[in-house]
Design a protein around this motif. Structure first.
Motif, PDB file in Angstrom:
ATOM      1  N   TYR A 250       0.834  -1.210   0.000  1.00 17.20           N
ATOM      2  CA  TYR A 250       0.000   0.000   0.000  1.00 17.20           C
ATOM      3  C   TYR A 250       0.866   1.256   0.000  1.00 17.20           C
ATOM      4  O   TYR A 250       0.577   2.234  -0.716  1.00 17.20           O
ATOM      5  N   ILE A 251       1.941   1.248   0.800  1.00 24.21           N
ATOM      6  CA  ILE A 251       2.844   2.407   0.863  1.00 24.21           C
ATOM      7  C   ILE A 251       3.408   2.717  -0.521  1.00 24.21           C
ATOM      8  O   ILE A 251       3.594   3.890  -0.883  1.00 24.21           O
ATOM      9  N   ASP A 252       3.640   1.698  -1.314  1.00 23.21           N
ATOM     10  CA  ASP A 252       4.188   1.903  -2.655  1.00 23.21           C
ATOM     11  C   ASP A 252       3.178   2.519  -3.620  1.00 23.21           C
ATOM     12  O   ASP A 252       3.542   2.922  -4.730  1.00 23.21           O
ATOM     13  N   THR A 253       1.899   2.601  -3.212  1.00 24.80           N
ATOM     14  CA  THR A 253       0.897   3.270  -4.051  1.00 24.80           C
ATOM     15  C   THR A 253       0.740   4.744  -3.669  1.00 24.80           C
ATOM     16  O   THR A 253      -0.002   5.468  -4.346  1.00 24.80           O
ATOM     17  N   LEU A 254       1.383   5.186  -2.613  1.00 26.30           N
ATOM     18  CA  LEU A 254       1.249   6.579  -2.171  1.00 26.30           C
ATOM     19  C   LEU A 254       1.990   7.517  -3.115  1.00 26.30           C
ATOM     20  O   LEU A 254       2.915   7.116  -3.824  1.00 26.30           O
ATOM     21  N   THR A 255       1.602   8.779  -3.100  1.00 29.93           N
ATOM     22  CA  THR A 255       2.125   9.762  -4.054  1.00 29.93           C
ATOM     23  C   THR A 255       3.537  10.212  -3.691  1.00 29.93           C
ATOM     24  O   THR A 255       3.765  11.336  -3.214  1.00 29.93           O
ATOM     25  N   LYS A 256       4.480   9.314  -3.939  1.00 28.47           N
ATOM     26  CA  LYS A 256       5.895   9.552  -3.676  1.00 28.47           C
ATOM     27  C   LYS A 256       6.687   8.452  -4.387  1.00 28.47           C
ATOM     28  O   LYS A 256       6.141   7.374  -4.636  1.00 28.47           O
ATOM     29  N   PRO A 257       7.951   8.698  -4.673  1.00 27.42           N
ATOM     30  CA  PRO A 257       8.768   7.609  -5.221  1.00 27.42           C
ATOM     31  C   PRO A 257       8.915   6.484  -4.187  1.00 27.42           C
ATOM     32  O   PRO A 257       9.015   6.757  -2.978  1.00 27.42           O
ATOM     33  N   PRO A 258       8.932   5.239  -4.613  1.00 26.42           N
ATOM     34  CA  PRO A 258       9.073   4.118  -3.666  1.00 26.42           C
ATOM     35  C   PRO A 258      10.323   4.266  -2.798  1.00 26.42           C
ATOM     36  O   PRO A 258      11.409   4.573  -3.294  1.00 26.42           O
ATOM     37  N   GLY A 259      10.136   4.087  -1.500  1.00 20.60           N
ATOM     38  CA  GLY A 259      11.255   4.146  -0.565  1.00 20.60           C
ATOM     39  C   GLY A 259      11.725   5.539  -0.212  1.00 20.60           C
ATOM     40  O   GLY A 259      12.680   5.696   0.555  1.00 20.60           O
ATOM     41  N   SER A 260      11.066   6.579  -0.726  1.00 20.39           N
ATOM     42  CA  SER A 260      11.576   7.940  -0.553  1.00 20.39           C
ATOM     43  C   SER A 260      11.386   8.493   0.854  1.00 20.39           C
ATOM     44  O   SER A 260      11.982   9.509   1.202  1.00 20.39           O
ATOM     45  N   LEU A 261      10.571   7.836   1.676  1.00 16.84           N
ATOM     46  CA  LEU A 261      10.445   8.245   3.078  1.00 16.84           C
ATOM     47  C   LEU A 261      11.206   7.307   4.011  1.00 16.84           C
ATOM     48  O   LEU A 261      10.978   7.298   5.227  1.00 16.84           O
ATOM     49  N   GLY A 262      12.080   6.497   3.439  1.00 16.68           N
ATOM     50  CA  GLY A 262      13.093   5.768   4.182  1.00 16.68           C
ATOM     51  C   GLY A 262      12.607   5.016   5.410  1.00 16.68           C
ATOM     52  O   GLY A 262      11.706   4.165   5.325  1.00 16.68           O
ATOM     53  N   VAL A 263      13.209   5.340   6.532  1.00 19.33           N
ATOM     54  CA  VAL A 263      12.920   4.636   7.789  1.00 19.33           C
ATOM     55  C   VAL A 263      11.461   4.784   8.187  1.00 19.33           C
ATOM     56  O   VAL A 263      10.879   3.893   8.814  1.00 19.33           O
ATOM     57  N   LEU A 264      10.834   5.909   7.824  1.00 16.08           N
ATOM     58  CA  LEU A 264       9.423   6.090   8.148  1.00 16.08           C
ATOM     59  C   LEU A 264       8.580   4.971   7.531  1.00 16.08           C
ATOM     60  O   LEU A 264       7.633   4.477   8.165  1.00 16.08           O
ATOM     61  N   GLU A 265       8.929   4.568   6.343  1.00 11.58           N
ATOM     62  CA  GLU A 265       8.215   3.468   5.697  1.00 11.58           C
ATOM     63  C   GLU A 265       8.468   2.155   6.440  1.00 11.58           C
ATOM     64  O   GLU A 265       7.548   1.349   6.636  1.00 11.58           O
ATOM     65  N   GLU A 266       9.705   1.942   6.875  1.00 11.76           N
ATOM     66  CA  GLU A 266      10.031   0.732   7.638  1.00 11.76           C
ATOM     67  C   GLU A 266       9.231   0.680   8.939  1.00 11.76           C
ATOM     68  O   GLU A 266       8.740  -0.390   9.338  1.00 11.76           O
ATOM     69  N   ILE A 267       9.103   1.817   9.599  1.00 20.20           N
ATOM     70  CA  ILE A 267       8.341   1.863  10.852  1.00 20.20           C
ATOM     71  C   ILE A 267       6.877   1.542  10.589  1.00 20.20           C
ATOM     72  O   ILE A 267       6.245   0.771  11.328  1.00 20.20           O
ATOM     73  N   ALA A 268       6.313   2.130   9.551  1.00 21.32           N
ATOM     74  CA  ALA A 268       4.905   1.881   9.234  1.00 21.32           C
ATOM     75  C   ALA A 268       4.655   0.404   8.963  1.00 21.32           C
ATOM     76  O   ALA A 268       3.652  -0.165   9.407  1.00 21.32           O
ATOM     77  N   ILE A 269       5.585  -0.225   8.256  1.00 18.78           N
ATOM     78  CA  ILE A 269       5.460  -1.664   7.968  1.00 18.78           C
ATOM     79  C   ILE A 269       5.535  -2.455   9.273  1.00 18.78           C
ATOM     80  O   ILE A 269       4.731  -3.367   9.506  1.00 18.78           O
ATOM     81  N   GLN A 270       6.489  -2.101  10.148  1.00 17.70           N
ATOM     82  CA  GLN A 270       6.612  -2.807  11.423  1.00 17.70           C
ATOM     83  C   GLN A 270       5.361  -2.615  12.278  1.00 17.70           C
ATOM     84  O   GLN A 270       4.891  -3.556  12.929  1.00 17.70           O
ATOM     85  N   LEU A 271       4.800  -1.410  12.273  1.00 18.57           N
ATOM     86  CA  LEU A 271       3.575  -1.178  13.046  1.00 18.57           C
ATOM     87  C   LEU A 271       2.415  -2.009  12.504  1.00 18.57           C
ATOM     88  O   LEU A 271       1.564  -2.480  13.262  1.00 18.57           O
ATOM     89  N   GLY A 272       2.387  -2.209  11.182  1.00 17.80           N
ATOM     90  CA  GLY A 272       1.383  -3.104  10.607  1.00 17.80           C
ATOM     91  C   GLY A 272       1.574  -4.530  11.078  1.00 17.80           C
ATOM     92  O   GLY A 272       0.608  -5.223  11.430  1.00 17.80           O
ATOM     93  N   GLU A 273       2.825  -4.984  11.105  1.00 16.04           N
ATOM     94  CA  GLU A 273       3.130  -6.334  11.596  1.00 16.04           C
ATOM     95  C   GLU A 273       2.733  -6.489  13.064  1.00 16.04           C
ATOM     96  O   GLU A 273       2.201  -7.527  13.475  1.00 16.04           O
TER      97      GLU A 273
END
Length: 347
Positions: free
Chosen positions: A22-45
């Motif tokens: 889902y994060i990869d569908t957001l209006t930004k280049p993939p991975g461009s929010l770095g650690v913030l994306e990793e945290i969001a994924i971990q919070l989902g887990e």
């Protein structure tokens, strides 16, 4: 005692994969929010939710004293523990400031202060009046270690029942870097000289004395590194045990645990030793300047969010890091997708 082994399930890796997609569908280049994306994924887990929430956080500060201060391992006298508890109750400590800033549910729990506290707002769950001096005797009995774990578990559980969505635990206990260093030495097998720093302000000679005390105490007590509760009982602290119990409760409730500094991270190691699944629920808020903290972080296999030169404890570093978790949550919840915004994606 609650069956802490079966109460905690592994984090939900499948949900993490869904959140990542889902994060990869957001209006930004993939991975461009770095650690913030990793945290969001971990919070989902951790939560098993597509759109996790971390507010309000719970901040629980556990206070207790340590018999090992009789060996001259602290720059401050033992009575400062009780004095600082009153400062917490008056709202004047660092953790009070940062808890207010992040809108946290806050409480201070006396799990082993060496004196009676005459104040209405402190939650008294005293297991004993400070630990024994583990140079000459075990810090506590196994039953007392289990009781302190239970106190932490129950206080955190109550916070979650009141709606808390993230756990921050702090501590107040003069001398508590000494039992923390001893625990880390036992669990890591590392030489004590690689783990012991200045604590609250020791000079180089005092640091060497502290290292010697810990080394002699471990040799005398012979804690079993394969039995976390034995380690707690022989060379631990009551507030360290309570923090450990609180973390186990968070993991059992699929609540993220935002770790503070050295002492808190050692409690995290103990929680992971009691139930390895607990580690997946932990996020390290910051890197302390206490030299053993890096070792503890690496043992958990984590990366700290911040490195600000903190060494206060109390939960302060975790509280300061908390808005980063909020940012990760809001990124997922509020950013538009390419589809919803009518923006062309990458070809």
């Amino acid at each position: 005692m609650i069956d802490l082994i079966t109460a905690i399930k592994p984090v939900n890796k499948e949900k993490g994969t869904e959140v990542a997609a889902y994060i990869d569908t957001l209006t930004k280049p993939p991975g461009s929010l770095g650690v913030l994306e990793e945290i969001a994924i971990q919070l989902g887990e951790i939560t098993g939710e597509d759109f996790p929430t971390v507010t309000p956080p719970a901040v629980i500060v556990f206070a207790a004293d340590h018999g090992i201060v009789k060996e001259g391992v602290s720059a401050f006298p033992q009575e400062v523990t009780a004095q600082m508890v009153y400062n917490f109750l008056n709202g004047g400590a660092g953790i009070n400031v940062f808890s207010r800033q992040i809108g946290a549910k806050f409480e201070i729990v006396d799990v082993g202060v060496a004196s009676d506290l005459n104040a209405e707002d402190v939650i008294v769950k005293k297991v004993r009046y400070g630990t024994g001096n583990f140079m000459v005797e075990d810090a506590m009995t196994r039953a007392e270690a289990e009781q302190a774990l239970q106190v932490g578990y129950e206080r955190a559980q109550k916070m979650f029942e009141q709606g808390a969505k993230c756990l921050i635990v702090g501590e107040m206990g003069i001398g508590n870097t000494t039992p923390s260093s001893a625990i880390l030495a036992v669990l890591s097998g590392r030489d004590i000289t690689e783990l012991v720093g200045s604590g609250t302000g020791l000079d180089s000679d005092q640091v060497k004395h502290k290292q010697s005390v810990i080394k002699q105490a471990i040799e005398a007590r012979q804690p079993d590194r394969n039995d976390a509760i034995d380690v707690l009982a022989k060379v631990g602290g009551l507030e360290i045990a309570a923090m450990t119990g609180a973390m186990l409760a968070a993991a059992a409730n699929r609540i993220p645990i935002l770790l503070d500094g050295f002492i808190c991270t050692v409690s995290g190691l103990l929680a992971a030793a009691i139930n390895p699944h607990a580690c997946g629920y932990m996020i390290v808020g910051h890197r302390s300047v206490e030299i053993g903290h890096n070792v503890a972080i690496n043992m958990l296999g984590k990366k700290p969010l911040l490195d600000l030169g903190f060494r206060l404890g109390e939960g302060t570093g975790a509280a300061v890091a908390f808005p980063i978790l909020q940012s990760a949550v809001l990124m997922v919840k509020e950013m538009a997708t390419f589809s919803s915004a009518g923006i062309s994606g990458k070809e």
